[in-house]
Write a protein that holds these residues in place. Structure first.
Motif, PDB file in Angstrom:
ATOM      1  N   GLY A 432      -6.327 119.275 -15.999  1.00  0.00           N
ATOM      2  CA  GLY A 432      -5.888 119.662 -17.337  1.00  0.00           C
ATOM      3  C   GLY A 432      -4.613 119.030 -17.813  1.00  0.00           C
ATOM      4  O   GLY A 432      -4.425 118.857 -19.011  1.00  0.00           O
ATOM      5  N   GLU A 433      -3.719 118.699 -16.898  1.00  0.00           N
ATOM      6  CA  GLU A 433      -2.451 118.087 -17.297  1.00  0.00           C
ATOM      7  C   GLU A 433      -1.944 117.289 -16.106  1.00  0.00           C
ATOM      8  O   GLU A 433      -2.371 117.528 -14.980  1.00  0.00           O
ATOM      9  N   PRO A 434      -0.994 116.410 -16.371  1.00  0.00           N
ATOM     10  CA  PRO A 434      -0.356 115.749 -15.240  1.00  0.00           C
ATOM     11  C   PRO A 434       0.348 116.798 -14.386  1.00  0.00           C
ATOM     12  O   PRO A 434       0.895 117.766 -14.920  1.00  0.00           O
ATOM     13  N   ASP A 456      -6.711 115.886  -7.623  1.00  0.00           N
ATOM     14  CA  ASP A 456      -6.201 115.900  -8.997  1.00  0.00           C
ATOM     15  C   ASP A 456      -7.257 115.216  -9.860  1.00  0.00           C
ATOM     16  O   ASP A 456      -7.492 114.022  -9.732  1.00  0.00           O
ATOM     17  N   THR A 457      -7.913 115.990 -10.717  1.00  0.00           N
ATOM     18  CA  THR A 457      -9.057 115.465 -11.463  1.00  0.00           C
ATOM     19  C   THR A 457      -8.678 115.195 -12.909  1.00  0.00           C
ATOM     20  O   THR A 457      -8.332 116.098 -13.647  1.00  0.00           O
ATOM     21  N   TRP A 458      -8.763 113.933 -13.307  1.00  0.00           N
ATOM     22  CA  TRP A 458      -8.523 113.600 -14.721  1.00  0.00           C
ATOM     23  C   TRP A 458      -9.853 113.524 -15.465  1.00  0.00           C
ATOM     24  O   TRP A 458     -10.768 112.831 -15.037  1.00  0.00           O
ATOM     25  N   TRP A 459      -9.929 114.246 -16.545  1.00  0.00           N
ATOM     26  CA  TRP A 459     -11.113 114.155 -17.414  1.00  0.00           C
ATOM     27  C   TRP A 459     -10.858 114.885 -18.709  1.00  0.00           C
ATOM     28  O   TRP A 459      -9.729 115.302 -18.967  1.00  0.00           O
ATOM     29  N   GLN A 460     -11.879 115.008 -19.556  1.00  0.00           N
ATOM     30  CA  GLN A 460     -11.730 115.572 -20.899  1.00  0.00           C
ATOM     31  C   GLN A 460     -13.004 116.310 -21.293  1.00  0.00           C
ATOM     32  O   GLN A 460     -14.061 116.086 -20.695  1.00  0.00           O
ATOM     33  N   THR A 461     -12.899 117.128 -22.333  1.00  0.00           N
ATOM     34  CA  THR A 461     -14.090 117.780 -22.891  1.00  0.00           C
ATOM     35  C   THR A 461     -15.169 116.725 -23.159  1.00  0.00           C
ATOM     36  O   THR A 461     -16.353 116.950 -22.897  1.00  0.00           O
ATOM     37  N   GLU A 462     -14.733 115.587 -23.638  1.00  0.00           N
ATOM     38  CA  GLU A 462     -15.654 114.524 -24.029  1.00  0.00           C
ATOM     39  C   GLU A 462     -16.356 113.886 -22.842  1.00  0.00           C
ATOM     40  O   GLU A 462     -17.430 113.296 -22.993  1.00  0.00           O
ATOM     41  N   GLY A 559      -0.082 111.152 -20.338  1.00  0.00           N
ATOM     42  CA  GLY A 559      -0.221 112.141 -21.419  1.00  0.00           C
ATOM     43  C   GLY A 559      -0.806 111.518 -22.668  1.00  0.00           C
ATOM     44  O   GLY A 559      -1.071 110.315 -22.728  1.00  0.00           O
ATOM     45  N   ARG A 560      -0.978 112.350 -23.686  1.00  0.00           N
ATOM     46  CA  ARG A 560      -1.635 111.903 -24.902  1.00  0.00           C
ATOM     47  C   ARG A 560      -0.747 110.931 -25.677  1.00  0.00           C
ATOM     48  O   ARG A 560       0.467 111.101 -25.732  1.00  0.00           O
ATOM     49  N   VAL A 561      -1.380 109.945 -26.258  1.00  0.00           N
ATOM     50  CA  VAL A 561      -0.639 109.027 -27.114  1.00  0.00           C
ATOM     51  C   VAL A 561      -0.991 109.258 -28.580  1.00  0.00           C
ATOM     52  O   VAL A 561      -0.562 108.534 -29.458  1.00  0.00           O
TER      53      VAL A 561
HETATM   54  O1  PRX Z   1      -4.445 114.364 -21.647  1.00  0.00           O
HETATM   55  C1  PRX Z   1      -5.465 114.562 -20.702  1.00  0.00           C
HETATM   56  C2  PRX Z   1      -5.300 115.918 -20.078  1.00  0.00           C
HETATM   57  O2  PRX Z   1      -6.137 116.802 -20.799  1.00  0.00           O
HETATM   58  C3  PRX Z   1      -6.821 116.088 -21.833  1.00  0.00           C
HETATM   59  C4  PRX Z   1      -8.203 116.630 -22.030  1.00  0.00           C
HETATM   60  O3  PRX Z   1      -8.136 117.966 -22.431  1.00  0.00           O
HETATM   61  P1  PRX Z   1      -9.447 118.850 -22.511  1.00  0.00           P
HETATM   62  O4  PRX Z   1     -10.483 118.118 -23.293  1.00  0.00           O
HETATM   63  O5  PRX Z   1      -9.057 120.191 -22.979  1.00  0.00           O
HETATM   64  O6  PRX Z   1      -9.978 118.922 -21.037  1.00  0.00           O
HETATM   65  C5  PRX Z   1      -9.164 119.485 -20.062  1.00  0.00           C
HETATM   66  C6  PRX Z   1      -9.945 119.696 -18.798  1.00  0.00           C
HETATM   67  C7  PRX Z   1     -10.716 118.541 -18.335  1.00  0.00           C
HETATM   68  C8  PRX Z   1      -6.815 114.664 -21.377  1.00  0.00           C
HETATM   69  O7  PRX Z   1      -6.981 113.769 -22.448  1.00  0.00           O
HETATM   70  N1  PRX Z   1      -5.700 115.929 -18.655  1.00  0.00           N
HETATM   71  C9  PRX Z   1      -6.818 116.450 -18.127  1.00  0.00           C
HETATM   72  N2  PRX Z   1      -6.807 116.333 -16.789  1.00  0.00           N
HETATM   73  C10 PRX Z   1      -5.667 115.709 -16.449  1.00  0.00           C
HETATM   74  C11 PRX Z   1      -4.958 115.444 -17.639  1.00  0.00           C
HETATM   75  N3  PRX Z   1      -3.774 114.796 -17.627  1.00  0.00           N
HETATM   76  C12 PRX Z   1      -3.281 114.420 -16.428  1.00  0.00           C
HETATM   77  N4  PRX Z   1      -3.900 114.661 -15.253  1.00  0.00           N
HETATM   78  C13 PRX Z   1      -5.081 115.296 -15.214  1.00  0.00           C
HETATM   79  N5  PRX Z   1      -5.664 115.532 -14.041  1.00  0.00           N
END
Ligand code: PRX
Length: 692
Positions: A432-434, A456-462, A559-561
């Motif tokens: 969800g966040e860094p 540590d999983t990076w991903w998005q709703t999309e 983070g978001r740009v």
């Molecule tokens: O900025 C990234 C951050 O959360 C954003 C996506 O948010 P959302 O669609 O609500 O989904 C959150 C759950 C998957 C991303 O564009 N984000 C998500 N995971 C990470 C992250 N930033 C850093 N590290 C992560 N592991």
């Protein structure tokens, strides 16, 4: 892995079955997965393949599996994905995998497009024979120990019953159903019941206000809403049904509201529209034939925030999303060689109102036959030891949460963790966040006893599921880095003009190829889908995130740009908060930016200019806070409201957010060039105003 010189793929379902049977198998060519000749683990199987004859092979460690996957995906991508598709049960197996294009001319995202399957069959029916009496959902309520367990067989029965209720109320394939629910098994039951009959669910987080709920009901054209009398959160009650009632005063089109009894609190039931869940399910059959769905038929819509004021209805489809949930759950949280998925108890603390709850509370775990925890409470109720007390009591083995929760609990000290025996936990995850270094170390050393890998999983709703994350046992981790892309994920960094950057560098994070879990469209606005994600850097999917890549190729998300902020892992558009503030009669204009916040990651700093003659006061600040709470929800409440004589604008009238961000970050010395502002003097007064 290879047998002879040619890769052989063996699907995960077969793979899991072997573990228990240890029989000699018939492996049909092209139906294979991960395995190699020998890796010294001692667990060996005899496999007969039509193409290669009889061979003895060994079970693989995850590191070997990952290597085997990467090797085979590179040699023949489509064959790889069709082999992976055997993780699922299809009524019609697909003959094609990826048919996506990010280009304008032939734009579209399509996977497994001639396949047919049903998501609820994959999450339930296919486990009944082997796992029918095994727990599927372990529910833990707001009060410690308030809970129940549903086996796969029980869950199957409940889902079929509720699917029949939906049908009896006129819901069929393609119809939209809004779920506005607490974190109770009924939320998962309703999701799976929709999937069973081909209805499209849209879960709205219970923290959203009636107005936000009404917008979502209207946007997706829902005809039925499922809710509860009240939710409970940290001992407090959330008036879910009353919120639905007020939302339906604004949004039309809903004929039926199904209300489950959660607290027994008083609610008003409208004759002819509102029915009780319990009554509706009373005399209904526990059998419901699944609807055969095309792989590209919609599974759900989930609203998320972007740069504009209007949330986007992210649409995910049946085949690709389920495969991505299933595959990534297995890679990240699945069992190591020699163990079964149900040896673990998996606890993802996310709410089903967010994508993490969809993919890693419901679909990913259930499709894999796992035991998944649903938690209806909060981390600090009744005390800051709640998560650890519950983990110990339930015997949780994998724990997955957001950095914001870790930071909040860390503040209360180690003793809340150390009081409990967390030796059952073997793996920790974040999303969800860094995650900052300090929180990572605490999570690792105190919660994880210095022994558990952190995923540590990076991903998005999309993206549907994780894209950049370490595979435990295979990927070396670095604190604060989401590490490396999963198989089939192709990240790149580009500069502001879209030029590809190579080597160790920092830039905008894009993905150059599709993956099965990718969103397919913004509901009702395909053009906006293209414009939002594929037009900034043509030919790529732009994530909206910035990232750094180090010399080992590891990704560090910065983070978001764009104009999206992330407050306690809740994603919101600054424009949404601005629109809410603009609703106040005394507000002339508002600009909202993120500011660093110790616990929430980001907080909300609002600059507000008032109409002529109006005075800023603490009372007005409170009114504005209340307004945002009622327009969006409590989680969007601004942390700082700064009344400003004017906003920094260019001569063409565009607000220079860079200036506001630096002021909110407390770094006015880094504002840089302001000579293009219509009135550069305004900056000084804003800096001054931020100090008081
Ligand atoms: O900025 C990234 C951050 O959360 C954003 C996506 O948010 P959302 O669609 O609500 O989904 C959150 C759950 C998957 C991303 O564009 N984000 C998500 N995971 C990470 C992250 N930033 C850093 N590290 C992560 N592991």
């Amino acid at each position: 892995g290879t047998i002879g010189t040619t890769p052989v793929y063996i699907g995960a379902a077969q793979f899991a079955a072997w573990k228990h049977t240890q029989l000699i198998l018939d492996v049909v060519e092209g139906r294979g997965g991960m395995f190699s000749l020998d890796n010294g683990t001692g667990r060996r199987f005899l496999v007969r393949s039509r193409a290669y004859g009889e061979r003895e092979i060994a079970m693989l460690h995850k590191a070997d599996r990952l290597r085997a996957m990467q090797a085979s995906i590179d040699s023949d991508t489509d064959a790889f994905w069709l082999a992976e598709a055997h993780r699922l049960d299809w009524s019609v197996f697909p003959t094609k995998a990826d048919e996506s294009s990010f280009g304008k001319a032939d734009f579209g995202i399509r996977w497994f497009a001639d396949g047919e399957l049903n998501v609820s069959v994959n999450c339930l029916d296919r486990h009944l024979e082997t796992r029918g009496d095994q727990p599927a959902i372990v529910f833990e309520g707001d009060e410690p120990g308030e809970g129940r367990t549903l086996t796969y067989r029980e869950l199957h029965g409940e889902v079929c019953r509720f699917a029949n209720v939906l049908k009896a109320n006129g819901i069929g394939k393609g119809d939209r159903v809004i779920l506005y629910m607490p974190m109770v098994p009924e939320a998962a039951i309703a999701m799976l019941a929709c999937a069973r009959i081909g209805a499209v669910h849209s879960v709205v987080f219970g923290g959203f206000s009636p107005d936000s709920l009404a917008d979502r009901i209207a946007d997706c054209g829902a005809t039925l809403v499922v809710t509860a009398d009240e939710g409970t959160r940290g001992g407090k009650r959330i008036p879910l049904k009353a919120n639905v009632d007020s939302a339906l005063e604004r949004a039309s089109g809903v004929d039926t509201v199904i209300v489950m009894q959660r607290t027994g609190g008083q609610v008003s039931m409208r004759e002819g529209r509102d029915i009780w869940w319990e009554d509706a399910c009373a005399d209904v059959s526990g059998q419901c034939p699944p609807e055969a769905m095309n792989a590209e038929d919609p599974l759900f819509i989930l609203y998320t925030s972007g740069s504009t004021g209007k949330p986007k209805g992210v649409l995910h489809t049946t085949g690709g999303y389920l495969l991505w949930s299933t595959l990534t759950y297995d890679l990240l949280f699945g069992p190591e060689e020699g163990r079964d998925v149900a040896d673990d108890l998996f606890w993802c603390t996310a709410d089903v109102g967010w994508i993490t709850g969809h993919t890693y509370v419901v679909y990913g775990p259930l499709s894999n036959g796992a035991r998944t925890v649903m938690f209806d409470g909060v981390p600090n109720y009744p005390d800051p030891g709640r998560l650890w007390e519950t983990s110990q009591r339930l015997g949780v083995t994998i724990f997955y949460t957001a950095p914001t929760a870790i930071r909040a609990l860390m503040r209360h000290g180690d003793r809340w963790v150390l009081q409990h025996d967390l030796s059952s936990i073997r793996l920790l995850g974040t999303v969800g966040e860094p995650i900052n270094h300090e929180a990572w170390e605490w999570y690792h050393d105190i919660v994880g006893r210095g022994e558990c890998p952190i995923v540590d999983t990076w991903w998005q709703t999309e993206t549907g599921g994780a894209l950049i994350a370490p595979v435990p046992g295979a990927t070396e981790t670095k604190p604060g880095s989401a590490t490396l892309p999963l198989p089939g994920v192709h990240p790149e960094l580009v500069d502001g003009e879209g030029h590809l950057l190579t080597g160790a560098t920092e830039g905008n994070l894009v993905l150059t190829r599709s993956w099965p879990g990718q969103m397919r469209t913004i509901f009702g606005d395909h053009d906006r889908f293209f414009q939002t994600y594929f037009s900034t850097f043509p030919g790529t999917y732009f994530t909206g995130d910035g990232a750094r890549r180090d010399e080992d190729g590891y990704y560090w998300i910065t983070g978001r740009v764009d104009d999206v902020i992330n407050v306690s892992g809740h994603r919101m558009g600054t424009a949404e908060v601005e629109n809410a503030l603009d609703e106040h009669v005394l507000v002339a204009e508002a600009a909202v930016v993120g500011m660093p916040h110790d616990i929430k990651g980001q907080g909300i700093h609002a600059f507000v200019t008032l109409k002529a003659g109006a005075e800023g006061s603490d009372a007005l600040r409170q009114e504005l806070r209340d307004l945002v709470r009622s327009e969006i929800g409590p989680f969007a409440t601004p942390d700082v409201i700064q009344f400003a004589p004017d906003l920094p604008k260019t001569r063409s009238g565009k607000i220079m957010r860079r200036v506001l961000r630096k002021i909110a970050e407390g770094q006015p010395d880094q504002i840089g060039d302001t000579s293009t502002l219509a009135d550069p003097a305004i900056v000084e007064s804003l800096i001054e105003g931020a100090r008081v």
